[in-house]
Structure formats: C-alpha cells, structure tokens
Scaffold this active site. Structure first.
Site, PDB file in Angstrom:
ATOM      1  N   ASN A  17       0.793  -1.248   0.000  1.00  0.00           N
ATOM      2  CA  ASN A  17       0.000   0.000   0.000  1.00  0.00           C
ATOM      3  C   ASN A  17       0.813   1.279   0.000  1.00  0.00           C
ATOM      4  O   ASN A  17       0.266   2.352  -0.201  1.00  0.00           O
ATOM      5  CB  ASN A  17      -0.989  -0.032   1.161  1.00  0.00           C
ATOM      6  CG  ASN A  17      -0.293  -0.038   2.500  1.00  0.00           C
ATOM      7  OD1 ASN A  17       0.874  -0.415   2.599  1.00  0.00           O
ATOM      8  ND2 ASN A  17      -0.994   0.387   3.527  1.00  0.00           N
TER       9      ASN A  17
ATOM     10  N   GLU B  16       6.361  -3.661  11.493  1.00  0.00           N
ATOM     11  CA  GLU B  16       5.175  -2.791  11.550  1.00  0.00           C
ATOM     12  C   GLU B  16       4.043  -3.567  10.901  1.00  0.00           C
ATOM     13  O   GLU B  16       4.097  -3.851   9.699  1.00  0.00           O
ATOM     14  CB  GLU B  16       5.431  -1.479  10.792  1.00  0.00           C
ATOM     15  CG  GLU B  16       6.442  -0.588  11.459  1.00  0.00           C
ATOM     16  CD  GLU B  16       5.975  -0.091  12.827  1.00  0.00           C
ATOM     17  OE1 GLU B  16       6.839   0.313  13.617  1.00  0.00           O
ATOM     18  OE2 GLU B  16       4.768  -0.109  13.100  1.00  0.00           O
TER      19      GLU B  16
ATOM     20  N   CYS C  58      -2.767   0.779   7.289  1.00  0.00           N
ATOM     21  CA  CYS C  58      -2.700   0.084   8.584  1.00  0.00           C
ATOM     22  C   CYS C  58      -3.295   0.969   9.676  1.00  0.00           C
ATOM     23  O   CYS C  58      -3.861   0.487  10.637  1.00  0.00           O
ATOM     24  CB  CYS C  58      -1.262  -0.263   8.913  1.00  0.00           C
ATOM     25  SG  CYS C  58      -0.249   1.190   9.048  1.00  0.00           S
TER      26      CYS C  58
END
Ligand code: NAP
Ligand code: G3P
Length: 471
Positions: A151, A247, A281
């Site tokens: 993304n 992450e 996210c």
C-alpha cells in the site's frame, strides 16, 4: 508492457523468469519484473556483504551525497513513479504523487537527522570509576533486509532504505508483488544515482515463493518489515538472532466521547477510515460511541460516505479498486457476516469485482467478525457502547495495538481515556495516522515490534560501539 529487472551488485538481472504484476483496476497485467531464484537472492546478499565495510568507511557527508543523488533521481522521475504506482496498486494518481513527494521529504529529514546521531559520552565517576571516559558511537548493523507492503510501495520502502544506507549499512530490498514495478524502478534510479556497487539490491519475486529464502539468509544483520501480522509472525518464527522491526496490522478504534464537534469528528473519521479505500494500517477501523451520540453521528457519517466518489485511480476517485479479488472477497465476507448477525447497513454493500463501494455498518456487535478483523478495505463498523469504561475495554480487547483516536473537547477527559488505551499512539481529536514522519511510529501486541519514524529508524539500524579511555 512495463518491464523492470531486479538489481544485484549494480547489475539488472534478467534470468528469463518473470512475475506479472496485475493492475487492480483493469485486472490485466500492468507489467512484469524478474522472478529471482534462490541463487540470485544469495548473490544479492553476497553483494551486500562484500560492499558493506567499504561503504561504512565512506565518511558520513559523502554517504549523504550519494543518498541525496538517489533522492534527486526520485524527484526527477516523480511523475513516472506516480503513474507506475497508480497502475500497479490502484492508488489515485494525485495521491500517488503525494506519496512520492512525502518520500522526498522523508529523505531530506533523514539526511539532516543523520548528522545528529551523536555519540554518547560519559564518565564512570558515578560508579566509582573515576579515571574512565566512555564514548559510545552509533555504528552500522551491517546488511539490512527491507521488506515493504503493497500500500505504500515507495514511501514504506525508502523510509527503510534511506536511513539504512546513510548510516553505513547495505540493503537487500524486497518490494511487495503489487508494488514491484515501483520497487524495481527504484533500483534503476539507484543506478542512475551511481550508488556504489552492491550497497543497494532489489530482489523481486512472489513472497510466498521466495519469502523464506529471503528472510533466512545468514548474511542478514537486521530485518525491517512492514506488512501483515501473519507474515510478520512467520518472520518472528524464523527464530534467527537477527534484529527485527515489524510494523504490522491494525484495528484502530475511534472513541467518540461527546457531541460538541460532531461535524469535525465525522470529517476525521471518514477521512481516516476511507483514505486509499481503507487500505492503510492506521485506518480507523471501528467507531465506538454511545447510542445517544451515535443517533446524531451516524447520519453525518452516512452523508459523508455517500459523497465519496467511486471509480478509477486515473480520475482520482476517492474509492478505487482494492488490491485484488481475494481481498474483495474477504471484505465482502465481513460485511455479509455482520448482516447475517443483525447489523444495519447504512450505505454501501455493493461491489463490482474488486471495486467496493464504501460501506458504513451500524449496530455492529462484538459477536461479528468485522468488530475485530482488519478488512483492509472500505468498510467502517459502528459499535454502540454506553459507557466509556466499556469502550476502553472493547478497544483494548483487540489483538491489535497500533493507534487509536479519541474525540472529546474536554482535554483532561481525552488524556485520561487515551492513557488507558493499549496502542502505540493515541490521537486526540484527529484520525489515526503515521505522519508526520518525524514522529516515532509503533505498534504493540500483534501490531508489531520496534519503532519506525525517522530518528527511530536511524537508531534501529545502528548499534553502539563503545570506546573507554582510561587515564
Ligand atoms: P503482506 O501480505 O504481509 O506482505 C508484506 C510483504 O511481505 C510483501 O513484500 C510480501 O511480498 C512479503 N512477504 C510475503 N510472504 C513473505 C514471507 N514468507 N517472508 C518474507 N516476506 C514475505 O502484507 P501486504 O498485503 O503487502 O500489506 C497489507 C498488510 O500490511 C495489512 O495487514 C496492513 O495492516 C499491514 N501494513 C502495516 C503497516 C504499518 O506501518 N504498521 C503499513 C502498511 C501495511 P509479496 O507481496 O510478494 O507476497
Ligand atoms: O499503512 C501504511 C501506514 O504506514 C499508514 O500510513 O501515513 O497513511 O497513516 P499513513
């Protein structure tokens, strides 16, 4: 058709094997990249290892010059990068260009911050060691594996690559399959910038085929990974002694505690939930609100969702196709489960293949999957909870702990609630977000380990080297 090759030891690799990258908007090939073999990947690590010590010996200001040249190549080609990115991940063209420009800002700030990673100097006097001075410098960890998600194909790649290189590490970079055209293009730009041989290598290929080969190489000194919890846990299980920064996913809650600024709250919630079709996210992925306020807030949210444009990235629609049909099926499954269990669809629940209309679901209850799972798509559940204590409890029951938002005009109440929410960060009166990029960015629980953000990235890619002078 666009064709990009992997980069190993400053050579573009054509091994006759290709990986097609599908454009999510047309579901047709957007281009292809080299599909590397295990031997190719080992060669990339050998090149990174062979060049690392010499690269670390290059003085900081000179390393900064090289990274600045790379930055300038990115700037020179920003429109081409944005076009490629938009085609391969269906991110709006304007938003794609914004991601490239944000990446350039990250490099500029990283270069400035690298000058301020000063040694720590201290005396031993406090522990009775009167005649000792310790100087603890930060030195490169060595060979860094950087893995980025689909993304943010340039932002979450360069946010790893730039700090790694400027601190004297060498890099093996694995872009997501959807994002590999952008990632491999970065390799060409590195060649144009004349980076020294072997310090930056781009390994392309499908993660499920080469992922374990990439992450288990013995030359790795540190892995900086951004992606899903599932893959992050697979990397953890590798069990190597390698340092990790992970992450991972999120299920960021928005707790709405008063109705004193509902228009602004609604703007923030919709912007936070539906940016890049919810494929962030840090997207707001659940709204926790009392019945009384929900009765006023839901219509405001619905009106905003219905104003979102749905269509093509080339037309800069707000909502564009999600990354692939598998993702669309998963998202639709969450919507269907909520409907079957009695939730109220306020708007949306419409799709054409992987183009999904933004969906707002009210009266979501904790027995529904969408209350807990990460859709990574344009879906926002409203969970009605009539006590702040219960809201905090539900917020904390998630296995995720990335960020949260608390909307409340009474700052003391907002801070008191924020302190009780178990996430890396809580945003008061704004959507959750990684930026500004100089802030530390972290997830706890299943949302990750270690910290990103510019200074934190520089520190995580270095270690102390102590020098103790006895006099
Ligand atoms: P993903 O499927 O986990 O993939 C992430 C990266 O890992 C890709 O480059 C992927 O390559 C690679 N990979 C796949 N299998 C691997 C393996 N066995 N070993 C090593 N690497 C492997 O995630 P995604 O779909 O790209 O991104 C969406 C997820 O990432 C969401 O959960 C989102 O929440 C999370 N995310 C988190 C953040 C954050 O900052 N916390 C930011 C963005 C996204 P392939 O694409 O070739 O499989
Ligand atoms: O999902 C990408 C994550 O890093 C969020 O970034 O800037 O959209 O909050 P941002």
């Amino acid at each position: 058709m666009r064709e990009f090759k992997a980069l190993i030891n400053n050579e573009l690799i054509d091994n006759g094997q290709w990986l097609e990258i599908i454009d999510p908007t047309t579901l047709q090939p957007a281009g292809r990249v080299t599909a590397l073999s295990a031997q190719d990947i080992d060669n990339a690590y050998k090149a990174a290892r062979a060049s690392q010590k010499a690269w670390e010996e290059v003085e900081l200001l000179k390393r900064m010059e090289y990274v600045k040249s790379f930055r300038n190549e990115i700037e020179k080609n920003k429109n081409e990068i944005a076009q490629i990115m938009s085609e391969e991940i269906a991110k709006g063209l304007k938003e794609s260009l914004g991601e490239v420009e944000r990446t350039i800002e990250i490099i500029d700030y990283t270069l400035e911050e690298a000058k301020r990673i000063d040694p720590l100097a201290m005396t031993g006097e406090g522990m009775g060691a009167k005649n000792k001075i310790g100087i603890f410098s930060r030195v490169a960890k060595g060979v860094i594996l950087a893995i980025s998600p689909f993304n943010y194909p340039i932002n979450l790649a360069v946010a790893k690559i730039a700090p790694a290189l400027v601190m004297g590490n060498t890099v093996v970079f694995k872009p997501a399959t959807a994002g590999s055209l952008t990632g491999a293009f970065l390799g060409q730009l590195a060649l144009n910038a004349k980076l020294p041989k072997g310090i930056f290598n781009v390994v392309t290929g499908r993660g499920r085929e080469i992922g374990d080969i990439i992450t288990s190489n013995k030359e790795i000194d540190m892995i900086s990974f951004t992606g899903s919890v599932g893959i992050g846990n697979q990397i953890r299980k590798q069990g190597s002694s390698t340092d990790l920064v992970l992450e991972l996913g999120g299920k960021d809650p928005a707790l709405v505690l008063d109705d004193k600024n509902l228009e602004k709250y609604a703007d923030e919630i919709i912007g936070g939930a539906f940016g890049y079709s919810g494929q962030r996210c840090t997207a707001i992925k659940r709204v926790l609100v009392s019945d009384e306020i929900a009765d006023k807030l839901s219509p405001l949210l619905k009106a905003r969702v219905e104003k979102l444009t749905v269509g093509k990235p080339s037309e800069n629609a707000n909502i564009t196709p999600v990354i692939d049909l598998k993702s669309a099926d998963f998202i639709q499954g969450l919507i269907d489960d909520a409907k079957e269990k009695g939730a109220t669809i306020l708007t949306g629940d419409k799709r054409e293949q992987n183009l999904m209309w933004p969906t707002l679901i009210d009266n979501v209850t904790v027995d529904m999957k969408v209350a807990w799972e990460e859709p990574f798509g344009p879906v926002l559940p409203i969970i009605r909870i009539n006590s702040v204590e219960e809201m905090i409890k539900i917020a904390n029951e998630s296995n995720f702990g990335l960020q949260a938002s608390v909307f409340c005009q009474d700052i003391s109440t907002a801070i008191s609630v924020a302190k009780q929410i178990e996430t890396g960060t809580v945003n008061i009166n704004s959507k959750s977000q990684r930026g500004p990029d100089c802030f530390p960015f972290l997830g706890i629980k299943d949302s990750g380990e270690g910290v990103q953000g510019i200074r934190e990235a520089l520190l995580s890619m270095t270690r102390y080297k102590g020098l103790v002078i006895n006099y």
